[in-house]
Motif scaffolding. Structure first.
Motif, PDB file in Angstrom:
ATOM      1  N   ASP A  30       0.810  -1.216   0.000  1.00  0.00           N
ATOM      2  CA  ASP A  30       0.000   0.000   0.000  1.00  0.00           C
ATOM      3  C   ASP A  30       0.847   1.271   0.000  1.00  0.00           C
ATOM      4  O   ASP A  30       0.667   2.178   0.823  1.00  0.00           O
ATOM      5  N   ARG A 106      -9.864  -8.649  -8.926  1.00  0.00           N
ATOM      6  CA  ARG A 106     -10.386  -7.437  -8.269  1.00  0.00           C
ATOM      7  C   ARG A 106     -10.848  -6.393  -9.291  1.00  0.00           C
ATOM      8  O   ARG A 106     -11.044  -5.231  -8.951  1.00  0.00           O
ATOM      9  N   ASN A 108     -12.749  -3.837 -11.540  1.00  0.00           N
ATOM     10  CA  ASN A 108     -13.947  -3.039 -11.283  1.00  0.00           C
ATOM     11  C   ASN A 108     -14.455  -2.472 -12.596  1.00  0.00           C
ATOM     12  O   ASN A 108     -13.853  -1.554 -13.167  1.00  0.00           O
ATOM     13  N   ARG A 147      -7.318  -2.912 -10.179  1.00  0.00           N
ATOM     14  CA  ARG A 147      -7.174  -2.820  -8.719  1.00  0.00           C
ATOM     15  C   ARG A 147      -6.322  -3.964  -8.172  1.00  0.00           C
ATOM     16  O   ARG A 147      -6.571  -4.481  -7.067  1.00  0.00           O
ATOM     17  N   GLU A 149      -3.310  -5.944  -6.459  1.00  0.00           N
ATOM     18  CA  GLU A 149      -2.625  -5.630  -5.210  1.00  0.00           C
ATOM     19  C   GLU A 149      -1.271  -4.978  -5.450  1.00  0.00           C
ATOM     20  O   GLU A 149      -0.814  -4.166  -4.649  1.00  0.00           O
ATOM     21  N   ASP A 175      -8.453   6.777  -6.716  1.00  0.00           N
ATOM     22  CA  ASP A 175      -8.803   5.380  -6.486  1.00  0.00           C
ATOM     23  C   ASP A 175      -7.866   4.736  -5.465  1.00  0.00           C
ATOM     24  O   ASP A 175      -8.282   3.864  -4.698  1.00  0.00           O
ATOM     25  N   TYR A 176      -6.620   5.184  -5.442  1.00  0.00           N
ATOM     26  CA  TYR A 176      -5.669   4.672  -4.446  1.00  0.00           C
ATOM     27  C   TYR A 176      -6.122   5.025  -3.028  1.00  0.00           C
ATOM     28  O   TYR A 176      -5.989   4.221  -2.101  1.00  0.00           O
ATOM     29  N   GLU A 178      -9.160   5.356  -1.964  1.00  0.00           N
ATOM     30  CA  GLU A 178     -10.310   4.535  -1.603  1.00  0.00           C
ATOM     31  C   GLU A 178      -9.972   3.049  -1.561  1.00  0.00           C
ATOM     32  O   GLU A 178     -10.576   2.293  -0.783  1.00  0.00           O
ATOM     33  N   HIS A 179      -9.020   2.647  -2.399  1.00  0.00           N
ATOM     34  CA  HIS A 179      -8.659   1.226  -2.499  1.00  0.00           C
ATOM     35  C   HIS A 179      -7.139   1.116  -2.514  1.00  0.00           C
ATOM     36  O   HIS A 179      -6.529   0.936  -3.571  1.00  0.00           O
ATOM     37  N   ARG A 181      -3.362   0.083  -2.588  1.00  0.00           N
ATOM     38  CA  ARG A 181      -2.581  -1.041  -3.079  1.00  0.00           C
ATOM     39  C   ARG A 181      -1.173  -0.548  -3.359  1.00  0.00           C
ATOM     40  O   ARG A 181      -0.886   0.639  -3.206  1.00  0.00           O
TER      41      ARG A 181
END
Length: 301
Positions: A30, A106, A108, A147, A149, A175-176, A178-179, A181
């Motif tokens: 992350d 993953r 989207n 998305r 990992e 997007d990073y 919120e999600h 990785r």
């Protein structure tokens, strides 16, 4: 922090070319990394080995604690968006995104559809007929919508105009957030992407020159500008990585944080301190390494 990639003593040789020279580093979960360096520095080679699209000559690579080659537990968790990605001759952007949706668990679709609209990507045109910028948009959309990992972007902006590049940066950060990785971004436009990066790894001629947090890198150098004699007096004994003069005015880039006493002396001498951008620092560090090598070699002889 959790380590998701561990590289130890990685070497890759192509006949007479050493593309990766005993490289060791780790990648944390992350986090957004910048993998930076000149053309031919070894960036793409390293990313290709990490994603099991190339083989190391020697050394050890572990992704999620495992060897990535032909490993079904590892490969679907990574996405590699590369500059020279190839597609079947009759494939369209629609086909490319459908294939990606099947591969990445993953994926989207809502995000993919939004990006297609924002990049104004013609979905029914064959990929071989797309412009360079449209082809880059295909890769950017897959990289973001996967998305995965761990996502590698190898020069993702090629052919994109300034508006499209900014759209990519904005959507990546959005997007990073919120999600989260792990993202490894290779780019020549260092100043453009510098605000995205949390850590930078600089490669030059297959070797690691820098592996640091971005905030720490920004504070490790300064430009001292002013009368040549006074500048040279101030920088005496310091590590100089760049020097340029025009008439009686000289600008010298020195490594190391300036203390309060240093700053007081600069002011007293009538000199100026100018910030060094991330791009300037990396370029000058690379140039400094190039000029230092012959001297080091002569010392050995």
């Amino acid at each position: 922090m959790t380590t998701v990639i561990e590289v130890k003593n990685l070497t890759k040789r192509y006949r007479d070319t050493l593309a990766a020279d005993d490289v060791s580093f780790s990648i944390e979960k992350d986090t957004i990394y910048g993998l930076l360096g000149r053309n031919g520095a070894g960036k793409t080679t390293v990313m290709s080995i990490l994603t099991a699209q190339n083989f190391a000559t020697s050394g050890e690579v572990r992704v999620f604690g495992e060897h990535p080659y032909e490993n079904a537990r590892v490969l679907p968790r990574m996405c590699f968006v590369r500059e020279s990605q190839r597609y079947p001759d009759d494939a369209t952007a629609t086909h490319a995104l459908r294939m990606a949706r099947l591969f990445f668990p993953r994926w989207n679709q809502e995000l993919a559809d939004r990006l297609v609209a924002e990049f104004q990507l013609p979905m029914k045109k064959t990929i071989k007929k797309l412009s360079r910028g449209q082809l880059s948009a295909v890769g950017v959309i897959i990289g973001l919508a996967s998305r995965a990992e761990i996502t590698f972007f190898d020069e993702p902006y090629l052919g994109l105009d300034a508006v499209a590049r900014q759209l990519f940066y904005d959507r990546l950060l959005e997007d990073y957030a919120e999600h989260p990785r792990t993202i490894i971004l290779s780019s020549h436009l260092i100043d453009e992407v510098s605000n995205l990066l949390e850590r930078v790894i600089v490669i030059d001629k297959g070797r690691i020159l820098m592996d640091e947090e971005t905030d720490a890198v920004r504070g490790r150098a300064a430009n001292i500008v002013g009368d040549t004699a006074r500048v040279e007096s101030f920088v005496a004994g310091r590590e100089v990585i760049h020097r340029e003069s025009l008439g009686r005015v000289t600008s010298v880039t020195v490594l190391g944080e300036l203390t309060d006493a240093d700053r007081a002396r600069v002011a007293a001498e009538g000199l100026d301190i100018a910030p060094v951008s991330l791009q300037q620092l990396i370029v000058r560090t690379t140039q400094h390494a190039d000029t230092a090598q012959p001297a080091a070699a002569e010392g050995v002889l």
